[in-house]
Motif scaffolding. Sequence first.
Motif, mmCIF file in Angstrom:
data_model
loop_
_atom_site.group_PDB
_atom_site.id
_atom_site.type_symbol
_atom_site.label_atom_id
_atom_site.label_comp_id
_atom_site.label_asym_id
_atom_site.label_seq_id
_atom_site.Cartn_x
_atom_site.Cartn_y
_atom_site.Cartn_z
ATOM 1 N N ASP A 7 91.008 44.587 -38.410
ATOM 2 C CA ASP A 7 91.039 45.297 -39.696
ATOM 3 C C ASP A 7 91.362 46.772 -39.498
ATOM 4 O O ASP A 7 92.150 47.351 -40.243
ATOM 5 C CB ASP A 7 89.704 45.153 -40.426
ATOM 6 C CG ASP A 7 89.467 43.741 -40.944
ATOM 7 O OD1 ASP A 7 90.419 42.927 -40.980
ATOM 8 O OD2 ASP A 7 88.312 43.459 -41.323
ATOM 9 N N SER A 8 90.762 47.386 -38.481
ATOM 10 C CA SER A 8 90.995 48.815 -38.234
ATOM 11 C C SER A 8 92.448 49.086 -37.875
ATOM 12 O O SER A 8 93.065 50.024 -38.400
ATOM 13 C CB SER A 8 90.076 49.327 -37.127
ATOM 14 O OG SER A 8 88.730 49.229 -37.533
ATOM 15 N N SER A 9 93.029 48.280 -36.995
ATOM 16 C CA SER A 9 94.437 48.465 -36.616
ATOM 17 C C SER A 9 95.347 48.249 -37.824
ATOM 18 O O SER A 9 96.315 48.991 -38.030
ATOM 19 C CB SER A 9 94.828 47.495 -35.500
ATOM 20 O OG SER A 9 94.148 47.801 -34.312
ATOM 21 N N TYR A 10 95.022 47.245 -38.620
ATOM 22 C CA TYR A 10 95.779 46.949 -39.838
ATOM 23 C C TYR A 10 95.783 48.155 -40.779
ATOM 24 O O TYR A 10 96.835 48.591 -41.249
ATOM 25 C CB TYR A 10 95.150 45.724 -40.501
ATOM 26 C CG TYR A 10 95.721 45.316 -41.825
ATOM 27 C CD1 TYR A 10 96.977 44.730 -41.918
ATOM 28 C CD2 TYR A 10 94.986 45.482 -42.999
ATOM 29 C CE1 TYR A 10 97.492 44.333 -43.146
ATOM 30 C CE2 TYR A 10 95.488 45.083 -44.223
ATOM 31 C CZ TYR A 10 96.739 44.505 -44.292
ATOM 32 O OH TYR A 10 97.247 44.114 -45.506
ATOM 33 N N LEU A 11 94.613 48.719 -41.015
ATOM 34 C CA LEU A 11 94.509 49.860 -41.928
ATOM 35 C C LEU A 11 95.205 51.090 -41.366
ATOM 36 O O LEU A 11 95.839 51.851 -42.110
ATOM 37 C CB LEU A 11 93.036 50.157 -42.225
ATOM 38 C CG LEU A 11 92.332 49.100 -43.073
ATOM 39 C CD1 LEU A 11 90.828 49.339 -43.085
ATOM 40 C CD2 LEU A 11 92.890 49.073 -44.486
ATOM 41 N N ALA A 42 86.212 58.618 -32.750
ATOM 42 C CA ALA A 42 86.269 57.985 -31.427
ATOM 43 C C ALA A 42 86.960 56.629 -31.503
ATOM 44 O O ALA A 42 87.853 56.329 -30.702
ATOM 45 C CB ALA A 42 84.870 57.843 -30.845
ATOM 46 N N SER A 43 86.572 55.822 -32.474
ATOM 47 C CA SER A 43 87.202 54.504 -32.645
ATOM 48 C C SER A 43 88.675 54.650 -32.996
ATOM 49 O O SER A 43 89.530 53.943 -32.463
ATOM 50 C CB SER A 43 86.516 53.713 -33.756
ATOM 51 O OG SER A 43 85.185 53.436 -33.414
ATOM 52 N N MET A 44 88.969 55.563 -33.901
ATOM 53 C CA MET A 44 90.342 55.719 -34.346
ATOM 54 C C MET A 44 91.259 56.129 -33.200
ATOM 55 O O MET A 44 92.328 55.553 -33.011
ATOM 56 C CB MET A 44 90.456 56.720 -35.479
ATOM 57 C CG MET A 44 91.857 56.666 -36.075
ATOM 58 S SD MET A 44 92.202 57.966 -37.218
ATOM 59 C CE MET A 44 92.031 59.381 -36.203
ATOM 60 N N TYR A 45 90.833 57.112 -32.404
ATOM 61 C CA TYR A 45 91.706 57.574 -31.330
ATOM 62 C C TYR A 45 91.846 56.518 -30.235
ATOM 63 O O TYR A 45 92.906 56.408 -29.611
ATOM 64 C CB TYR A 45 91.248 58.921 -30.789
ATOM 65 C CG TYR A 45 91.617 60.027 -31.753
ATOM 66 C CD1 TYR A 45 92.943 60.421 -31.911
ATOM 67 C CD2 TYR A 45 90.667 60.634 -32.561
ATOM 68 C CE1 TYR A 45 93.308 61.396 -32.833
ATOM 69 C CE2 TYR A 45 91.013 61.618 -33.483
ATOM 70 C CZ TYR A 45 92.336 61.990 -33.611
ATOM 71 O OH TYR A 45 92.703 62.953 -34.518
#
Length: 104
Positions: A7-11, A42-45
């Motif tokens: 989901d995070s990569s998709y967004l 941190a997760s995003m990077y």
Amino acid sequence: MEDVLTDSSYLILLALLKPKHGYAIMKDIDEMTQGNVTIGPASMYTILKKLVKSGDIELEEDDHRKKIYLITEQGRQKLQVEVERRKRLVYLGEKMLRISQEVH
């Protein structure tokens, strides 16, 4: 099996349909999801590094040394496949819910 996006990569890929720096990506995701999804720095990077490594996005630096991320053609194609996959999942969910209501 297809290369399924989290989901995070998709967004993040959705947010990068227009080039952005990290803070703008987080802000866009918050707005797109009406505050229902927050991806911390941190997760995003970590995800951004993976997406760069896989070739789904590219990194550029602007004149002010900000890191600007942009989706690649490969990333755009992967996003399109993922949108279609998620549509099929929604269709299946709606169908199964209808069937279960008809039984009761």
